[in-house]
Motif scaffolding. Structure first.
Motif, PDB file in Angstrom:
ATOM      1  N   ARG A  16      38.057  34.694  51.818  1.00 25.97           N
ATOM      2  CA  ARG A  16      37.159  35.516  51.191  1.00 25.97           C
ATOM      3  C   ARG A  16      37.481  35.758  49.574  1.00 25.97           C
ATOM      4  N   ASP A  17      36.407  35.708  48.835  1.00 30.11           N
ATOM      5  CA  ASP A  17      36.757  35.991  47.308  1.00 30.11           C
ATOM      6  C   ASP A  17      35.830  36.744  46.667  1.00 30.11           C
ATOM      7  N   ILE A  18      35.931  38.156  46.592  1.00 26.71           N
ATOM      8  CA  ILE A  18      34.862  38.892  46.384  1.00 26.71           C
ATOM      9  C   ILE A  18      35.204  39.868  44.928  1.00 26.71           C
ATOM     10  N   GLY A  19      36.058  39.174  44.401  1.00 21.50           N
ATOM     11  CA  GLY A  19      36.422  39.711  42.838  1.00 21.50           C
ATOM     12  C   GLY A  19      35.218  39.568  41.902  1.00 21.50           C
ATOM     13  N   ALA A  20      34.733  40.841  41.295  1.00 18.13           N
ATOM     14  CA  ALA A  20      33.509  40.527  40.420  1.00 18.13           C
ATOM     15  C   ALA A  20      33.909  39.706  39.142  1.00 18.13           C
ATOM     16  N   GLN A  21      33.131  38.736  38.723  1.00 20.26           N
ATOM     17  CA  GLN A  21      33.679  37.700  37.807  1.00 20.26           C
ATOM     18  C   GLN A  21      32.461  36.758  37.833  1.00 20.26           C
ATOM     19  N   SER A  22      32.699  36.102  36.406  1.00 21.96           N
ATOM     20  CA  SER A  22      31.717  34.838  36.273  1.00 21.96           C
ATOM     21  C   SER A  22      32.487  33.556  37.122  1.00 21.96           C
ATOM     22  N   ARG A  23      31.430  32.816  37.656  1.00 21.92           N
ATOM     23  CA  ARG A  23      31.642  31.734  38.300  1.00 21.92           C
ATOM     24  C   ARG A  23      31.810  30.515  37.461  1.00 21.92           C
ATOM     25  N   GLU A  24      32.612  29.404  37.645  1.00 22.55           N
ATOM     26  CA  GLU A  24      32.404  28.201  36.897  1.00 22.55           C
ATOM     27  C   GLU A  24      32.218  27.205  38.035  1.00 22.55           C
ATOM     28  N   VAL A  25      31.953  25.721  37.472  1.00 28.96           N
ATOM     29  CA  VAL A  25      31.952  24.735  38.424  1.00 28.96           C
ATOM     30  C   VAL A  25      33.033  23.545  38.263  1.00 28.96           C
ATOM     31  N   PHE A  26      33.903  23.661  36.919  1.00 27.16           N
ATOM     32  CA  PHE A  26      34.622  22.615  36.481  1.00 27.16           C
ATOM     33  C   PHE A  26      35.537  22.401  37.378  1.00 27.16           C
ATOM     34  N   ALA A  27      36.152  23.431  38.286  1.00 32.74           N
ATOM     35  CA  ALA A  27      37.184  23.061  39.074  1.00 32.74           C
ATOM     36  C   ALA A  27      36.714  22.963  40.523  1.00 32.74           C
ATOM     37  N   ILE A  28      35.420  22.844  40.745  1.00 33.59           N
ATOM     38  CA  ILE A  28      34.886  22.806  42.128  1.00 33.59           C
ATOM     39  C   ILE A  28      34.668  21.478  42.410  1.00 33.59           C
ATOM     40  N   GLU A  29      35.215  21.160  43.795  1.00 31.52           N
ATOM     41  CA  GLU A  29      34.671  19.753  44.167  1.00 31.52           C
ATOM     42  C   GLU A  29      33.518  19.492  45.129  1.00 31.52           C
ATOM     43  N   GLN A  30      33.272  20.609  45.713  1.00 29.16           N
ATOM     44  CA  GLN A  30      32.058  20.716  46.377  1.00 29.16           C
ATOM     45  C   GLN A  30      31.596  22.257  46.910  1.00 29.16           C
ATOM     46  N   LEU A 137      40.175  31.476  34.148  1.00 27.44           N
ATOM     47  CA  LEU A 137      38.888  31.342  33.510  1.00 27.44           C
ATOM     48  C   LEU A 137      38.748  32.598  32.622  1.00 27.44           C
ATOM     49  N   GLU A 138      38.429  32.253  31.360  1.00 29.75           N
ATOM     50  CA  GLU A 138      38.117  33.648  30.363  1.00 29.75           C
ATOM     51  C   GLU A 138      36.681  33.435  29.900  1.00 29.75           C
ATOM     52  N   THR A 139      35.701  34.443  29.820  1.00 29.32           N
ATOM     53  CA  THR A 139      34.406  34.555  29.421  1.00 29.32           C
ATOM     54  C   THR A 139      34.242  35.418  28.300  1.00 29.32           C
ATOM     55  N   ASP A 140      33.365  35.185  27.476  1.00 26.16           N
ATOM     56  CA  ASP A 140      33.005  36.449  26.461  1.00 26.16           C
ATOM     57  C   ASP A 140      31.552  36.043  26.147  1.00 26.16           C
ATOM     58  N   GLU A 141      30.803  36.990  26.199  1.00 27.84           N
ATOM     59  CA  GLU A 141      29.177  36.700  25.988  1.00 27.84           C
ATOM     60  C   GLU A 141      28.554  37.998  25.416  1.00 27.84           C
ATOM     61  N   LEU A 142      27.340  37.887  24.959  1.00 27.35           N
ATOM     62  CA  LEU A 142      26.555  38.912  24.630  1.00 27.35           C
ATOM     63  C   LEU A 142      25.444  38.923  26.078  1.00 27.35           C
ATOM     64  N   LYS A 183      33.097  40.624  29.059  1.00 28.38           N
ATOM     65  CA  LYS A 183      33.977  39.669  29.170  1.00 28.38           C
ATOM     66  C   LYS A 183      34.875  39.668  30.671  1.00 28.38           C
ATOM     67  N   THR A 184      35.111  38.657  31.076  1.00 30.82           N
ATOM     68  CA  THR A 184      35.825  38.521  32.482  1.00 30.82           C
ATOM     69  C   THR A 184      37.071  37.804  32.092  1.00 30.82           C
ATOM     70  N   ASN A 185      37.905  37.984  33.153  1.00 30.30           N
ATOM     71  CA  ASN A 185      39.345  37.342  33.119  1.00 30.30           C
ATOM     72  C   ASN A 185      39.637  37.035  34.665  1.00 30.30           C
ATOM     73  N   VAL A 186      39.842  35.891  34.833  1.00 31.55           N
ATOM     74  CA  VAL A 186      40.126  35.398  36.501  1.00 31.55           C
ATOM     75  C   VAL A 186      41.414  34.780  36.527  1.00 31.55           C
ATOM     76  N   ASN A 187      42.425  35.060  37.278  1.00 31.70           N
ATOM     77  CA  ASN A 187      43.611  34.373  37.498  1.00 31.70           C
ATOM     78  C   ASN A 187      43.828  34.356  39.061  1.00 31.70           C
ATOM     79  N   ASN A 188      43.987  33.180  39.571  1.00 36.18           N
ATOM     80  CA  ASN A 188      44.193  32.953  40.972  1.00 36.18           C
ATOM     81  C   ASN A 188      45.490  32.030  41.398  1.00 36.18           C
ATOM     82  N   PHE A 189      46.329  32.416  42.061  1.00 33.94           N
ATOM     83  CA  PHE A 189      47.512  31.446  42.705  1.00 33.94           C
ATOM     84  C   PHE A 189      47.275  31.227  44.042  1.00 33.94           C
ATOM     85  N   THR A 190      47.139  30.241  44.285  1.00 35.13           N
ATOM     86  CA  THR A 190      47.049  29.576  45.777  1.00 35.13           C
ATOM     87  C   THR A 190      48.016  28.705  46.229  1.00 35.13           C
TER      88      THR A 190
END
Length: 237
Positions: A16-30, A137-142, A183-190
């Motif tokens: 389960r991954d409930i951290g408030a964040q922007s998500r991206e697909v560049f590192a997602i297999e499926q 992942l780092e994001t910066d947006e208006l 702005k969001t900043n995500v760091n995960n070690f697994t």
């Protein structure tokens, strides 16, 4: 999903991954989607279902995949995915992304982000393996709240059922350009240890340490008082 909030039913590699964040697909297999009550698979969650994001990890095939995109509204994106086996025992993989864009048809709005996801797997071809990975992942947006919205039945303009009824320019930005941000900043070690017994039974342990931060100021053009239709003005919350 299915009318229910699924933020608490988002999983990353089965955890389960409930951290408030922007998500991206560049590192997602499926992406695996379960619709309906998913308590039998995920435990306590929402009634709508769950989403499991499966990360890219090292595999036995050597490859390099790169992509680049250009579009209108200053859209630019580049990704790379490198998988390199180091013999029969160890494999490494690296996924990375850079993204920069405005939004077509909208004034002022922009979004920038970059990310990197290296991983290493010991036991590449065997029944027993250990995989260690890192995701950043780092994001910066208006941020964009869109055109003035939300009115009640009591103050809705006449003959209007679904929109504000006011003639507003699609490109108009109702926030404060010099103040609003997100702005969001995500760091995960697994670390995942796994053994396949060969009879359809697999024993697996997944350990993760993650930090996610999110900061924003977001102006909302709330028209609950019918100001746009009545006076041409926008209430900004």
């Amino acid at each position: 999903m299915r009318g229910s909030d699924s933020q608490a039913s988002t999983y990353l590699d089965g955890v389960r991954d409930i951290g408030a964040q922007s998500r991206e697909v560049f590192a997602i297999e499926q992406i695996e989607v379960v619709k309906g009550s998913d308590s039998s698979m995920g435990g306590r969650g929402s009634a709508g279902g769950s989403i499991n994001l499966v990360s890219k990890t090292p595999g036995p095939d050597r490859f390099i995949a790169a992509s680049g995109s250009l579009g209108n509204a200053d859209y630019k994106r580049a990704t790379i995915d490198i998988n390199q086996p180091l013999g029969d025992l160890v494999g490494v993989r690296l996924a990375a992304m850079w993204h920069d864009q405005d939004v077509a048809g909208r004034d002022a709005i922009w979004s920038k982000r970059w990310g990197v996801a290296p991983s290493i797997k010991i036991g590449l071809n065997g029944p027993t393996s250990v995989t260690a990975s890192y995701y950043h992942l780092e994001t910066d947006e208006l941020p964009d709240s869109g055109i003035p919205y939300y009115y009640t039945i009591n103050n809705a303009p006449s003959d209007v059922t679904e929109t504000t009824g006011a003639k507003v320019r699609r490109g108009a930005y109702y926030g404060l350009v010099d103040r609003d941000f997100r702005k969001t900043n995500v760091n995960n070690f697994t670390v995942r240890a796994q053994h396949e017994f060969g009879n359809g039974f697999t024993l697996r342990n997944t350990t993760r340490y993650g930090e996610s931060s999110q900061g924003y100021v977001w102006t909302q053009p709330d028209d609950s008082q019918g100001n746009v239709a009545n006076s041409g003005k926008v209430w900004r919350a």
